[in-house]
Scaffold this motif. Structure first.
Motif, short mmCIF file in Angstrom:
data_model
loop_
_atom_site.label_atom_id
_atom_site.label_comp_id
_atom_site.label_asym_id
_atom_site.label_seq_id
_atom_site.Cartn_x
_atom_site.Cartn_y
_atom_site.Cartn_z
N ASN A 102 0.84 -1.14 0.08
CA ASN A 102 -0.05 -0.06 -0.02
C ASN A 102 0.95 1.24 -0.06
OD1 ASN A 102 -1.31 2.14 1.77
ND2 ASN A 102 -2.89 1.13 1.00
N VAL A 103 0.63 2.18 -0.93
CA VAL A 103 1.13 3.54 -0.90
C VAL A 103 0.05 4.56 -0.82
CG1 VAL A 103 2.73 5.11 -2.29
CG2 VAL A 103 3.15 2.61 -2.47
N GLN A 104 0.27 5.56 0.24
CA GLN A 104 -0.40 6.72 0.31
C GLN A 104 0.34 8.03 -0.33
OE1 GLN A 104 -1.14 8.81 3.96
NE2 GLN A 104 -3.33 8.09 3.76
N THR A 105 -0.24 8.59 -1.28
CA THR A 105 0.13 9.62 -1.82
C THR A 105 -0.59 11.18 -1.74
OG1 THR A 105 0.91 8.35 -3.54
CG2 THR A 105 0.93 10.69 -4.23
N ARG A 106 0.12 12.14 -1.30
CA ARG A 106 -0.76 13.38 -1.06
C ARG A 106 0.13 14.43 -1.99
NH1 ARG A 106 -3.43 13.52 3.67
NH2 ARG A 106 -2.96 11.67 4.98
N TRP A 107 -0.64 15.18 -2.48
CA TRP A 107 -0.42 16.54 -3.12
C TRP A 107 0.36 17.31 -2.41
CZ3 TRP A 107 -3.36 21.55 -3.42
CH2 TRP A 107 -2.81 22.42 -4.60
N ALA A 108 1.56 17.82 -2.99
CA ALA A 108 2.52 18.78 -2.35
C ALA A 108 2.47 20.10 -3.01
CB ALA A 108 3.94 18.10 -2.12
N GLY A 109 1.58 20.55 -3.76
CA GLY A 109 1.55 21.75 -4.59
C GLY A 109 2.10 21.56 -6.02
N GLN A 110 1.63 22.50 -6.55
CA GLN A 110 1.85 22.30 -8.19
C GLN A 110 1.62 20.85 -8.85
OE1 GLN A 110 4.93 24.96 -9.16
NE2 GLN A 110 4.89 24.65 -11.39
N THR A 111 2.71 20.44 -9.31
CA THR A 111 2.66 19.24 -9.86
C THR A 111 3.46 18.28 -8.83
OG1 THR A 111 4.67 19.35 -11.10
CG2 THR A 111 2.37 19.83 -12.22
N ARG A 112 3.86 18.57 -7.89
CA ARG A 112 4.64 17.74 -7.02
C ARG A 112 3.62 16.85 -6.00
NH1 ARG A 112 9.70 17.05 -4.85
NH2 ARG A 112 9.95 16.93 -2.48
N ASN B 14 9.07 2.99 6.68
CA ASN B 14 8.99 4.27 6.60
C ASN B 14 9.65 4.93 5.41
OD1 ASN B 14 8.21 6.93 7.19
ND2 ASN B 14 9.87 6.96 8.80
N PHE B 15 9.13 4.96 4.28
CA PHE B 15 9.66 5.62 3.18
C PHE B 15 8.68 6.58 2.49
CE2 PHE B 15 11.29 1.15 3.37
CZ PHE B 15 12.85 1.36 3.66
N HIS B 16 9.66 7.63 1.95
CA HIS B 16 8.92 8.58 1.25
C HIS B 16 9.49 8.87 -0.03
CE1 HIS B 16 7.20 9.75 5.02
NE2 HIS B 16 8.28 9.94 5.60
N ILE B 17 8.62 8.84 -1.33
CA ILE B 17 8.93 9.15 -2.43
C ILE B 17 8.38 10.36 -3.25
CG2 ILE B 17 8.82 7.82 -4.88
CD1 ILE B 17 8.16 5.18 -2.90
N ALA B 18 9.10 11.08 -3.44
CA ALA B 18 8.78 12.32 -4.27
C ALA B 18 8.55 12.16 -5.56
CB ALA B 18 9.75 13.59 -3.87
N ALA B 19 7.28 12.81 -6.32
CA ALA B 19 7.45 12.79 -7.56
C ALA B 19 7.12 14.34 -7.99
CB ALA B 19 6.35 12.10 -8.41
N ASP B 20 7.53 14.66 -9.12
CA ASP B 20 7.30 16.26 -9.80
C ASP B 20 7.23 15.90 -11.40
OD1 ASP B 20 6.64 18.88 -9.97
OD2 ASP B 20 8.69 19.38 -9.20
#
Length: 184
Positions: free
Chosen positions: A32-42, A60-66
């Protein structure tokens, strides 16, 4: 005696395979992965846990996308397509290394180069006849190993049969979307 090939403990690998084989009702893994919008396209995705053999394991891992600047992003992280290809490559890498290890084949180096082309008219909804996703993805595996051609052909065939992300890319997955409107 230590039975390790490609840094894979073959005794532990066999024990894991035996446990999966002996417990078909609990041999499924749920991710399971939970994704939250972080502004603009991030966005930032969080991996908190996974389930295996009926037990939950904390992570406990965080994966950023933009998106890149040219696609209206801030270019602060790989875009979703690059992450998708990275997930394919990582899964294939695990499969090549583990399967080679079980056959006693030592891998000196392994690289996978993946690419695909999207028609942005589909993504932007400009032409509903155009697939917003990939029609084709190409990848090349470059492997340096002590294995024979016959062993490498067997390994390659086994990877194509068993890699979860190769299956995800090459077969249709039933998607079950749900939209929830948050209350203000």
């Amino acid at each position: 005696m230590n039975n390790v090939v490609n840094e894979i403990d073959l005794n532990a690998f066999q024990q894991f395979a035996d446990r999966v084989s002996q417990n078909p009702t609990t041999s499924k893994a749920r991710f399971n992965v939970q994704t939250r919008w972080a502004g603009q396209t991030r966005s930032v995705s969080t991996v908190k846990s996974y389930e295996l053999f009926g037990k939950t394991y904390e992570r406990n891992f965080h994966i950023a996308a933009d998106e890149p600047h040219e696609i209206l992003g801030t270019d602060s992280a790989p875009n979703p397509q690059e992450l998708l290809m990275a997930a394919l490559n990582a899964c294939l890498t695990v499969a090549y290394v583990a399967i080679a290890a079980t056959k006693g084949v030592k891998i000196n180096s392994l690289e996978i180069d993946t690419s695909g082309e999207l028609d942005l008219r589909g993504f932007l909804g400009l032409d509903e006849k155009i697939n917003p996703g990939y029609d084709e993805v190409q990848y090349t595996v470059v492997i340096d190993t002590d294995g024979t051609q016959e062993q490498l052909d067997e390994i390659h065939s086994a990877v194509l049969k068993t890699s979860p992300n190769f299956a995800n890319f090459s077969r249709s997955i039933q998607m079950k979307p749900q939209l929830v409107i948050a209350n203000k």
